[in-house]
Motif scaffolding. Structure first.
Motif, PDB file in Angstrom:
ATOM      1  N   ALA A   1      15.499   1.111 -24.172  1.00 60.94           N
ATOM      2  CA  ALA A   1      14.872  -0.195 -24.344  1.00 60.94           C
ATOM      3  C   ALA A   1      13.739  -0.152 -25.357  1.00 60.94           C
ATOM      4  N   SER A   2      13.621  -1.212 -26.120  1.00 58.92           N
ATOM      5  CA  SER A   2      12.548  -1.310 -27.102  1.00 58.92           C
ATOM      6  C   SER A   2      11.180  -1.328 -26.433  1.00 58.92           C
ATOM      7  N   ILE A   3      11.096  -1.990 -25.283  1.00 56.84           N
ATOM      8  CA  ILE A   3       9.833  -2.101 -24.550  1.00 56.84           C
ATOM      9  C   ILE A   3      10.058  -1.780 -23.079  1.00 56.84           C
ATOM     10  N   LEU A   4       9.164  -0.982 -22.520  1.00 58.49           N
ATOM     11  CA  LEU A   4       9.103  -0.751 -21.080  1.00 58.49           C
ATOM     12  C   LEU A   4       8.015  -1.656 -20.528  1.00 58.49           C
ATOM     13  N   MET A   5       8.371  -2.500 -19.575  1.00 54.34           N
ATOM     14  CA  MET A   5       7.393  -3.402 -18.962  1.00 54.34           C
ATOM     15  C   MET A   5       7.125  -2.964 -17.525  1.00 54.34           C
ATOM     16  N   LEU A   6       5.853  -2.865 -17.173  1.00 52.57           N
ATOM     17  CA  LEU A   6       5.448  -2.416 -15.843  1.00 52.57           C
ATOM     18  C   LEU A   6       4.675  -3.517 -15.134  1.00 52.57           C
ATOM     19  N   GLU A   7       4.921  -3.655 -13.851  1.00 53.66           N
ATOM     20  CA  GLU A   7       4.320  -4.720 -13.054  1.00 53.66           C
ATOM     21  C   GLU A   7       3.142  -4.213 -12.238  1.00 53.66           C
ATOM     22  N   GLY A   8       2.034  -4.954 -12.308  1.00 51.49           N
ATOM     23  CA  GLY A   8       0.812  -4.537 -11.638  1.00 51.49           C
ATOM     24  C   GLY A   8       0.889  -4.471 -10.130  1.00 51.49           C
ATOM     25  N   TYR A   9       1.726  -5.307  -9.520  1.00 50.76           N
ATOM     26  CA  TYR A   9       1.814  -5.309  -8.057  1.00 50.76           C
ATOM     27  C   TYR A   9       2.294  -3.960  -7.505  1.00 50.76           C
ATOM     28  N   LEU A  10       2.969  -3.176  -8.323  1.00 52.66           N
ATOM     29  CA  LEU A  10       3.468  -1.866  -7.870  1.00 52.66           C
ATOM     30  C   LEU A  10       2.466  -0.743  -8.131  1.00 52.66           C
ATOM     31  N   TRP A  11       1.321  -1.081  -8.707  1.00 50.87           N
ATOM     32  CA  TRP A  11       0.392  -0.038  -9.124  1.00 50.87           C
ATOM     33  C   TRP A  11      -0.315   0.641  -7.955  1.00 50.87           C
TER      34      TRP A  11
ATOM     35  N   LEU B   1      18.649  -1.994 -25.753  1.00 49.93           N
ATOM     36  CA  LEU B   1      18.112  -3.045 -24.892  1.00 49.93           C
ATOM     37  C   LEU B   1      16.812  -3.569 -25.491  1.00 49.93           C
ATOM     38  N   ASP B   2      16.489  -4.832 -25.208  1.00 45.92           N
ATOM     39  CA  ASP B   2      15.185  -5.346 -25.608  1.00 45.92           C
ATOM     40  C   ASP B   2      14.106  -4.814 -24.670  1.00 45.92           C
ATOM     41  N   ILE B   3      14.283  -5.048 -23.380  1.00 45.14           N
ATOM     42  CA  ILE B   3      13.236  -4.717 -22.412  1.00 45.14           C
ATOM     43  C   ILE B   3      13.836  -4.215 -21.116  1.00 45.14           C
ATOM     44  N   VAL B   4      13.225  -3.167 -20.563  1.00 41.61           N
ATOM     45  CA  VAL B   4      13.524  -2.752 -19.199  1.00 41.61           C
ATOM     46  C   VAL B   4      12.218  -2.844 -18.421  1.00 41.61           C
ATOM     47  N   ALA B   5      12.278  -3.428 -17.235  1.00 41.54           N
ATOM     48  CA  ALA B   5      11.078  -3.618 -16.426  1.00 41.54           C
ATOM     49  C   ALA B   5      11.177  -2.850 -15.125  1.00 41.54           C
ATOM     50  N   ILE B   6      10.031  -2.391 -14.656  1.00 42.27           N
ATOM     51  CA  ILE B   6       9.933  -1.774 -13.328  1.00 42.27           C
ATOM     52  C   ILE B   6       9.002  -2.647 -12.508  1.00 42.27           C
ATOM     53  N   GLY B   7       9.480  -3.108 -11.354  1.00 45.35           N
ATOM     54  CA  GLY B   7       8.653  -3.990 -10.545  1.00 45.35           C
ATOM     55  C   GLY B   7       9.153  -4.147  -9.129  1.00 45.35           C
ATOM     56  N   ASP B   8       8.485  -5.020  -8.406  1.00 45.85           N
ATOM     57  CA  ASP B   8       8.874  -5.322  -7.033  1.00 45.85           C
ATOM     58  C   ASP B   8      10.240  -5.995  -7.006  1.00 45.85           C
ATOM     59  N   ALA B   9      11.140  -5.488  -6.174  1.00 46.90           N
ATOM     60  CA  ALA B   9      12.419  -6.153  -5.917  1.00 46.90           C
ATOM     61  C   ALA B   9      12.209  -7.007  -4.675  1.00 46.90           C
ATOM     62  N   ILE B  10      11.940  -8.281  -4.908  1.00 49.20           N
ATOM     63  CA  ILE B  10      11.520  -9.190  -3.844  1.00 49.20           C
ATOM     64  C   ILE B  10      12.445 -10.407  -3.811  1.00 49.20           C
ATOM     65  N   VAL B  11      12.751 -10.880  -2.626  1.00 49.01           N
ATOM     66  CA  VAL B  11      13.458 -12.152  -2.488  1.00 49.01           C
ATOM     67  C   VAL B  11      12.418 -13.223  -2.148  1.00 49.01           C
ATOM     68  N   ASP B  12      12.329 -14.246  -3.001  1.00 48.76           N
ATOM     69  CA  ASP B  12      11.400 -15.353  -2.758  1.00 48.76           C
ATOM     70  C   ASP B  12      11.999 -16.317  -1.753  1.00 48.76           C
ATOM     71  N   VAL B  13      11.207 -16.675  -0.758  1.00 49.97           N
ATOM     72  CA  VAL B  13      11.584 -17.687   0.228  1.00 49.97           C
ATOM     73  C   VAL B  13      10.587 -18.820   0.064  1.00 49.97           C
ATOM     74  N   ILE B  14      11.034 -19.934  -0.533  1.00 48.17           N
ATOM     75  CA  ILE B  14      10.128 -21.011  -0.942  1.00 48.17           C
ATOM     76  C   ILE B  14      10.317 -22.240  -0.057  1.00 48.17           C
ATOM     77  N   ALA B  15       9.199 -22.742   0.456  1.00 46.86           N
ATOM     78  CA  ALA B  15       9.230 -23.954   1.283  1.00 46.86           C
ATOM     79  C   ALA B  15       7.973 -24.779   1.006  1.00 46.86           C
ATOM     80  N   THR B  16       8.046 -26.063   1.283  1.00 49.80           N
ATOM     81  CA  THR B  16       6.869 -26.915   1.145  1.00 49.80           C
ATOM     82  C   THR B  16       6.139 -26.998   2.477  1.00 49.80           C
TER      83      THR B  16
END
Length: 332
Positions: free
Chosen positions: A156-166, A8-23
């Protein structure tokens, strides 16, 4: 040395979030006491009330690192994602979206009922293209180390971590464990910062991790870099962080981006966009472009330019997922 060649190129660990977008207009933000252009955390009840007050919305799987993995897949990279969802409708939306985009996602759903529903981010976009994010993390902050697919991380070649989960203890422990797995396999570790990492009580722990050489590649915007380094200027922040992290990538919005790698600095301008519609996901897609080019062996300038192209595409329309053919645009 790696125990085997990465599949794999990259595996990421992060928030599993559904975006609800409105104006909305500015008056709506004032009425609901929402800090314009910023992100705040909501509990489930508050999120339910705000959702009911929003106008017509579009729902797509989101989350910072998940957006990046979607971008990488769109550019032809091999990406996987680890994040906690619940057994509910939004959880199924998230899983379906990620797999449909070509991102491997197999984390088992949490059977938590209404206590920890699948996370959601209620995003309100004003006419000036500023996005105000209101996040209810829900199940995403219940990610445990036991839920990690260790073989996937090692592949994976790179493990990517998301700050929001820190911040939350459970996912932070999971990330520490993931770093151990990646290091044992000889892989690189990337971290995408967020303002939440820079809060008192969190920055100290993170600073120790980078002091100990736990991060190979750090993504941040200029304000986050200054906060993390406790520096009054970006130049001073770079001087502090460059001693601890081999590759620094700093995004600066309309002013472009810069990178520092082993003492060598490169700065690029932002890609001109006819109309900025929605800045949601700009940093996420910049990271996607950078990492995809990096995995293809390109130099620092090409990686930055690829990130800028991906970010420019994402701000030209609503939502944090690419609509144009990113693979054709970046030409890697």
């Amino acid at each position: 040395m790696p125990v085997s060649q990465p599949s794999l190129d990259i595996v990421a660990i992060g928030d599993a979030i559904v975006d609800v977008i409105a104006t909305c207009d500015d008056a709506f933000l004032v009425e609901h006491a929402l800090p314009k252009g910023q992100m705040q955390l909501l509990d489930t009840d508050h999120a339910n009330r705000l959702y009911a007050a929003m106008g017509n919305a579009r729902e797509t799987s989101g989350g910072s690192a998940a957006n990046s993995m979607a971008g990488i897949a769109a550019m032809g990279g091999k990406a996987a994602f680890i994040g906690q969802i619940a057994k509910d409708q939004l959880g199924e939306i998230f899983r379906h979206d990620m797999r449909a985009l070509g991102v491997q996602f197999d984390t088992p759903a949490l059977n938590s009922g209404s206590e920890h529903p699948t996370g959601r981010c209620l995003i309100l976009v004003t006419p000036d293209a500023q996005r105000t994010m209101n996040t209810c993390p829900g199940a995403s902050h219940q990610l445990k180390a036991e839920a990690l697919d260790e073989a996937l991380i090692a592949s994976a070649s790179i493990l990517m971590l998301e700050g929001y989960l820190w911040g939350p203890e459970l996912p932070r422990k999971a990330m520490y464990r993931a770093i151990e797995i990646a290091r044992a396999a000889g892989r690189k570790v990337a971290f995408t910062l967020s303002e939440s990492v820079c809060l008192e009580g969190r920055s100290e722990v993170f600073a120790k991790m980078i002091e100990d050489g736990g991060i190979d590649l750090l993504f941040a915007n200029d304000h986050e870099a200054m906060q993390l380094a406790a520096a009054p200027s970006l130049g001073e922040a770079l001087a502090v962080l460059a001693e601890k992290v081999p590759t620094l990538v700093i995004t600066r919005g309309a002013e472009g981006a810069l990178g520092l790698q082993d003492g060598v600095g490169v700065e690029i301008p932002a890609i001109p966009v006819a109309e900025i519609v929605d800045t949601t996901g700009a940093g996420d897609l910049f990271a996607a472009g950078f990492l995809t080019a990096h995995c293809r062996g390109h130099d620092l300038r090409k990686c930055l330019e690829t990130g800028a192209i991906a970010a420019a595409e994402i701000i030209s329309h609503f939502g944090a997922r690419p609509e144009a053919d990113l693979k054709a645009l970046v030409q890697l």
